[in-house]
Design an enzyme around this catalytic site. Structure first.
Site, PDB file in Angstrom:
ATOM      1  N   HIS A 132      40.606  20.031  56.823  1.00  0.00           N
ATOM      2  CA  HIS A 132      41.703  19.875  55.874  1.00  0.00           C
ATOM      3  C   HIS A 132      42.886  19.296  56.654  1.00  0.00           C
ATOM      4  O   HIS A 132      43.036  19.579  57.840  1.00  0.00           O
ATOM      5  CB  HIS A 132      42.057  21.252  55.312  1.00  0.00           C
ATOM      6  CG  HIS A 132      43.070  21.239  54.213  1.00  0.00           C
ATOM      7  ND1 HIS A 132      44.422  21.159  54.451  1.00  0.00           N
ATOM      8  CD2 HIS A 132      42.936  21.291  52.865  1.00  0.00           C
ATOM      9  CE1 HIS A 132      45.063  21.177  53.290  1.00  0.00           C
ATOM     10  NE2 HIS A 132      44.194  21.253  52.319  1.00  0.00           N
ATOM     11  N   ASP A 210      40.571  27.726  61.308  1.00  0.00           N
ATOM     12  CA  ASP A 210      41.174  27.631  59.984  1.00  0.00           C
ATOM     13  C   ASP A 210      40.241  28.363  59.019  1.00  0.00           C
ATOM     14  O   ASP A 210      39.201  27.840  58.633  1.00  0.00           O
ATOM     15  CB  ASP A 210      41.332  26.154  59.606  1.00  0.00           C
ATOM     16  CG  ASP A 210      41.733  25.979  58.147  1.00  0.00           C
ATOM     17  OD1 ASP A 210      41.977  26.993  57.458  1.00  0.00           O
ATOM     18  OD2 ASP A 210      41.795  24.822  57.693  1.00  0.00           O
ATOM     19  N   GLN A 213      39.497  28.822  53.748  1.00  0.00           N
ATOM     20  CA  GLN A 213      38.425  28.868  52.740  1.00  0.00           C
ATOM     21  C   GLN A 213      37.413  29.959  53.030  1.00  0.00           C
ATOM     22  O   GLN A 213      36.594  30.283  52.163  1.00  0.00           O
ATOM     23  CB  GLN A 213      37.685  27.524  52.673  1.00  0.00           C
ATOM     24  CG  GLN A 213      38.465  26.392  52.043  1.00  0.00           C
ATOM     25  CD  GLN A 213      38.820  26.608  50.582  1.00  0.00           C
ATOM     26  OE1 GLN A 213      38.263  27.469  49.904  1.00  0.00           O
ATOM     27  NE2 GLN A 213      39.761  25.837  50.100  1.00  0.00           N
ATOM     28  N   LYS A 236      44.481  31.996  47.983  1.00  0.00           N
ATOM     29  CA  LYS A 236      43.081  31.623  47.747  1.00  0.00           C
ATOM     30  C   LYS A 236      42.180  32.849  47.606  1.00  0.00           C
ATOM     31  O   LYS A 236      40.992  32.715  47.346  1.00  0.00           O
ATOM     32  CB  LYS A 236      42.568  30.762  48.905  1.00  0.00           C
ATOM     33  CG  LYS A 236      43.207  29.384  48.966  1.00  0.00           C
ATOM     34  CD  LYS A 236      42.520  28.518  49.981  1.00  0.00           C
ATOM     35  CE  LYS A 236      43.330  27.315  50.372  1.00  0.00           C
ATOM     36  NZ  LYS A 236      43.334  26.253  49.361  1.00  0.00           N
ATOM     37  N   CYS A 375      42.688  16.695  50.401  1.00  0.00           N
ATOM     38  CA  CYS A 375      43.370  16.764  51.706  1.00  0.00           C
ATOM     39  C   CYS A 375      42.379  16.597  52.851  1.00  0.00           C
ATOM     40  O   CYS A 375      42.512  17.240  53.906  1.00  0.00           O
ATOM     41  CB  CYS A 375      44.174  18.062  51.869  1.00  0.00           C
ATOM     42  SG  CYS A 375      45.480  18.232  50.673  1.00  0.00           S
TER      43      CYS A 375
HETATM   44  N1  7TS Z   1      42.562  24.783  55.286  1.00  0.00           N
HETATM   45  C1  7TS Z   1      41.622  24.654  54.341  1.00  0.00           C
HETATM   46  C2  7TS Z   1      40.179  24.634  54.736  1.00  0.00           C
HETATM   47  C3  7TS Z   1      42.010  24.561  53.006  1.00  0.00           C
HETATM   48  O1  7TS Z   1      41.080  24.432  52.065  1.00  0.00           O
HETATM   49  C4  7TS Z   1      43.386  24.579  52.673  1.00  0.00           C
HETATM   50  C5  7TS Z   1      43.857  24.401  51.260  1.00  0.00           C
HETATM   51  C6  7TS Z   1      44.304  24.744  53.712  1.00  0.00           C
HETATM   52  C7  7TS Z   1      43.860  24.829  55.001  1.00  0.00           C
HETATM   53  C8  7TS Z   1      45.753  24.831  53.455  1.00  0.00           C
HETATM   54  O2  7TS Z   1      46.056  25.977  52.742  1.00  0.00           O
HETATM   55  P1  7TS Z   1      47.524  26.202  52.204  1.00  0.00           P
HETATM   56  O3  7TS Z   1      47.455  27.509  51.518  1.00  0.00           O
HETATM   57  O4  7TS Z   1      48.407  26.229  53.389  1.00  0.00           O
HETATM   58  O5  7TS Z   1      47.817  25.062  51.287  1.00  0.00           O
HETATM   59  N2  7TS Z   1      42.948  23.721  50.426  1.00  0.00           N
HETATM   60  C9  7TS Z   1      43.205  23.200  49.216  1.00  0.00           C
HETATM   61  C10 7TS Z   1      42.219  22.578  48.453  1.00  0.00           C
HETATM   62  O6  7TS Z   1      41.063  22.454  48.818  1.00  0.00           O
HETATM   63  N3  7TS Z   1      42.768  22.131  47.308  1.00  0.00           N
HETATM   64  O7  7TS Z   1      44.055  22.490  47.298  1.00  0.00           O
HETATM   65  C11 7TS Z   1      44.339  23.155  48.469  1.00  0.00           C
END
Ligand code: 7TS
Length: 417
Positions: A132, A210, A213, A236, A375
């Site tokens: 991501h 990371d 997910q 999430k 992303c």
């Molecule tokens: N890493 C992964 C694997 C992710 O899927 C996401 C967000 C992030 C980092 C960042 O998370 P955040 O909470 O800081 O935004 N993924 C997604 C997605 O797949 N669609 O919208 C956000």
């Protein structure tokens, strides 16, 4: 904790759990909501919402500062959430659990605070083609700023990072950071991180995981993973937006400079010198996301009452069902690994139809999916597409929603016939 029904059956009952989620009480375009975008953000159970409300109604004041009982109660709420988060990832100590806005902020913290003091010319940061942007762009930026190399492991035919590149990388570089996800948000792949973590440590590099997910879908254990840093996002995993956590090894966190500066993160401030506070406060400048942290703690209670093993099994089952049903749709391309190797994420394309058109027509059928690059532009480039459709599932997802998606795709094909 609210009245969570502890499920002692071998499988979770998604139909029953849906009753915990007020969002499903509405219809969209006259249809029940098939919410297939949980990888972007999950829906919220009543138990979590009530815990946040209760905190605001009975225990709210600014934390760690007040000497009065209400402020103590608020502090206890925040620190209890920290303990719940620690236990959730099996971290050795709550001092190592830092509350931040989200995984993005957590990964930026490591890139800036660790990277600015430890990376230089000749060093390398290694990520994968499946990251991501949150675990890609901060490293790319900091590496460049420090004159270090930024390297991307490409993925092989099966969608896994191609480890045959490691030997050459180690020969030509001093590897300082290896940063990868545990579960891919685009392909859903659950990675076996063991070889990469071992390799990172052989290079004396830090391993940054990371887990944005992974945390919603499977049991995490930072000690078993043997990583050095791990990032999660509350939104999430049934928690509120605005709260995430970074776990890091205490000795690393102690050696690092703070990321954000200001109130709460200091031990003393004089005109000539400021001393940083103790962990975890050193990295928590400003008023904490208190109610959000309480919400995250309640979300963890909720997930654990169901059982992470059951959630993971449910997602494998849904992924298998979705791969089977979607596979019947003419002109479809499915991306990613077999169902046993993936969390509840299925990316696909319909031949000749732009994902945004697919998603827009599906919306009229009450089906919410994501369309775009997720992303993950380096991955899209590898797949040779600008975008994909992505359906993603969670503990409350039922097979009927996948049926609604498949029916919707036939409707999409009709429009474009
Ligand atoms: N890493 C992964 C694997 C992710 O899927 C996401 C967000 C992030 C980092 C960042 O998370 P955040 O909470 O800081 O935004 N993924 C997604 C997605 O797949 N669609 O919208 C956000």
């Amino acid at each position: 904790m609210g009245n969570v029904v502890v499920n002692t059956a071998t499988k979770l009952d998604a139909h029953a759990l849906r009753a915990d989620f007020p969002i499903f009480e509405q219809e969209f375009h006259g249809k029940p909501l098939a919410f297939l975008d949980s990888a972007a953000s999950s829906q919220k159970p009543r138990q979590m919402l009530e815990a946040m409300n209760r905190f605001y109604e009975t225990s709210y004041a600014n934390v760690h500062r007040g000497v009065y009982e209400l402020a103590e109660r608020a502090t206890e709420g925040l620190e209890h959430a920290r303990e719940r988060t620690r236990a959730f990832i099996n971290a050795p100590s709550t001092r190592e659990v830092i509350f931040l806005r989200n995984a993005t902020e957590a990964l930026n913290l490591v890139a800036y605070s660790w990277g600015l003091n430890n990376l230089g010319p000749g060093d390398a940061v290694v990520v994968t083609e499946l990251e991501h942007h949150s675990n890609f762009v901060p490293w790319q930026y900091i590496a460049k700023r420090q004159g270090a190399d930024f390297l991307m492991l490409s993925i092989d035919e099966s969608g896994d990072p191609d480890l045959s590149q490691l030997e050459e990388i180690a020969r030509d570089h001093t590897v300082k950071v290896v940063a990868t996800n545990l579960v891919s948000n685009s392909l859903g792949t659950i990675h076996d991180l063991v070889p990469l973590v071992e390799w990172a440590h052989e290079q004396n590099a830090i391993f940054v995981c990371d887990a944005a997910q992974a945390a919603p879908h499977m049991k995490l254990d930072v000690q078993a993973l043997d990583c050095d840093f791990l990032a999660i996002s509350g939104h999430k995993m049934c928690g509120p937006s605005g709260i995430g956590a970074l776990w890091g090894r205490a000795e690393l966190l102690q050696s690092m400079e703070p990321f954000l500066l200001g109130g709460h993160m200091i031990s003393s401030v004089r005109a000539d010198k400021t001393m940083w506070g103790e962990l975890p406060h050193k990295f928590e400048a400003g008023t904490a996301p208190m109610a959000e942290a309480v919400g995250l703690g309640a979300a963890i209670d909720y997930l654990e009452a169901i059982g992470l093993d059951k959630i993971e099994a449910h997602e494998h089952e849904l992924a298998a069902y979705a791969l089977g049903r979607l596979g019947e749709v003419p002109g479809i391309t499915l991306y990613g690994p077999s169902a046993e190797r993936r969390a509840g994420v299925v990316s696909f394309n319909l031949e000749g139809i732009h994902p945004h058109d697919v998603a827009q027509i599906l919306d009229l059928q009450g089906v919410a999916i994501r369309a775009g690059h997720h992303c993950c532009q380096p991955l899209m480039h590898k797949l040779g597409v600008a975008a994909t459709n992505r359906a993603s599932f969670y503990l409350y997802t039922i097979p009927e929603e996948i049926d609604q998606l498949v029916e919707g795709l036939y409707a999409v094909r009709k429009v474009f016939a």
